[in-house]
Design an enzyme around this catalytic site. Sequence first.
Site, PDB file in Angstrom:
ATOM      1  CE  LYS A  14       0.678   1.197   4.339  1.00  0.00           C
ATOM      2  NZ  LYS A  14       1.500   2.498   4.700  1.00  0.00           N
ATOM      3  N   PRO A  97      10.301  -5.071   1.287  1.00  0.00           N
ATOM      4  CG  PRO A  97      11.577  -3.422   0.977  1.00  0.00           C
ATOM      5  CD  PRO A  97      10.591  -4.359   0.240  1.00  0.00           C
ATOM      6  N   GLY A  99      10.269  -2.957   7.525  1.00  0.00           N
ATOM      7  CA  GLY A  99      10.486  -1.602   7.890  1.00  0.00           C
ATOM      8  C   GLY A  99      10.582  -0.483   6.560  1.00  0.00           C
ATOM      9  N   GLY A 101       7.251   1.027   5.272  1.00  0.00           N
ATOM     10  CA  GLY A 101       6.258   1.845   5.056  1.00  0.00           C
ATOM     11  C   GLY A 101       5.151   1.427   4.149  1.00  0.00           C
ATOM     12  N   GLY A 103       3.403  -1.728   4.059  1.00  0.00           N
ATOM     13  CA  GLY A 103       2.367  -2.415   4.880  1.00  0.00           C
ATOM     14  C   GLY A 103       2.655  -3.774   5.074  1.00  0.00           C
ATOM     15  CG  ASP A 139      -1.309   0.422   8.679  1.00  0.00           C
ATOM     16  OD1 ASP A 139      -2.060   1.286   8.706  1.00  0.00           O
ATOM     17  OD2 ASP A 139      -0.286   0.522   8.103  1.00  0.00           O
TER      18      ASP A 139
END
Length: 283
Positions: A14, A97, A99, A101, A103, A139
């Site tokens: 996302k 990957p 870490g 961001g 999600g 999330d």
Amino acid sequence: MSETRELVLPAPAKLNRMLHITGRRADGYHELQTLFQFLDHGDELRFRRREDGELQLSPALPGVAAGDNLILRAARLLQAKSGCGLGADIHLDKRLPLGSGLGGGSSDAATTLLALDRLWGLELGEEHLAALGLALGADVPVFVRGRAAWAEGIGERLTPVELDTPWFVVIHPGVEVSTPAVFQAPQLTRNTPPISMARALQGAATWRNDCETTVRMLYPEVAGAIDWLAGQAPTMLTGTGACLFARLTSETQADSILQRISHDWQAFKARGHNVSPLHAALG
């Protein structure tokens, strides 16, 4: 009981097309306003039903204990709340990957809930599964529901929206960003005035991420990547990073940028989607 014994499903990434932090609650969580949109790029999971109730995940993720893995936590939670005696062998093809961001962990958890609900013949429904997902992370519900959304609260109050669906180039600059470190940073903006969803949707030209200034200060590698990509096209951090993205006018423009990206960075192109590729695959 469901006749399905095996499923292969995406766990899409996302983007936060915008992210405002409007306050901090007494329990330490931050009040947010954000726009979630899915990408046609992400992890892939394969599920095979077991009759003995065992849950097996492969391969192990480096640095992530089995008890902390959101895939297994989601599967165990669904077992416990449904009383189901079935299990599953789960294989993860990890493409996003850690870490980043994007999600990835939350998306993996949502795909697990939806897949096992079908594989085990539970038919609990989206509302029930989204509520279970919230117990795993703020999330997770947006991935369970599978629609681009305006989100408020800690990100769990969702209203479906229709956003533009451009091409993006997404860069991971090779560092793992600590979300707790970002949200605990004293310099983080926490007082952006709340706006209405309608105003947010009208103001795409001014969309921003309130975490970006803090992440730039804490992680110079991210700052360098943002500065480079911003020289190519409008660029923003997603979530707390480390990934950043540029909104593009065509796939050709995306290809051109990818050819010039530093070999020190991971990067990919993807199209934005208002319906999750997971839900498209489930039918």
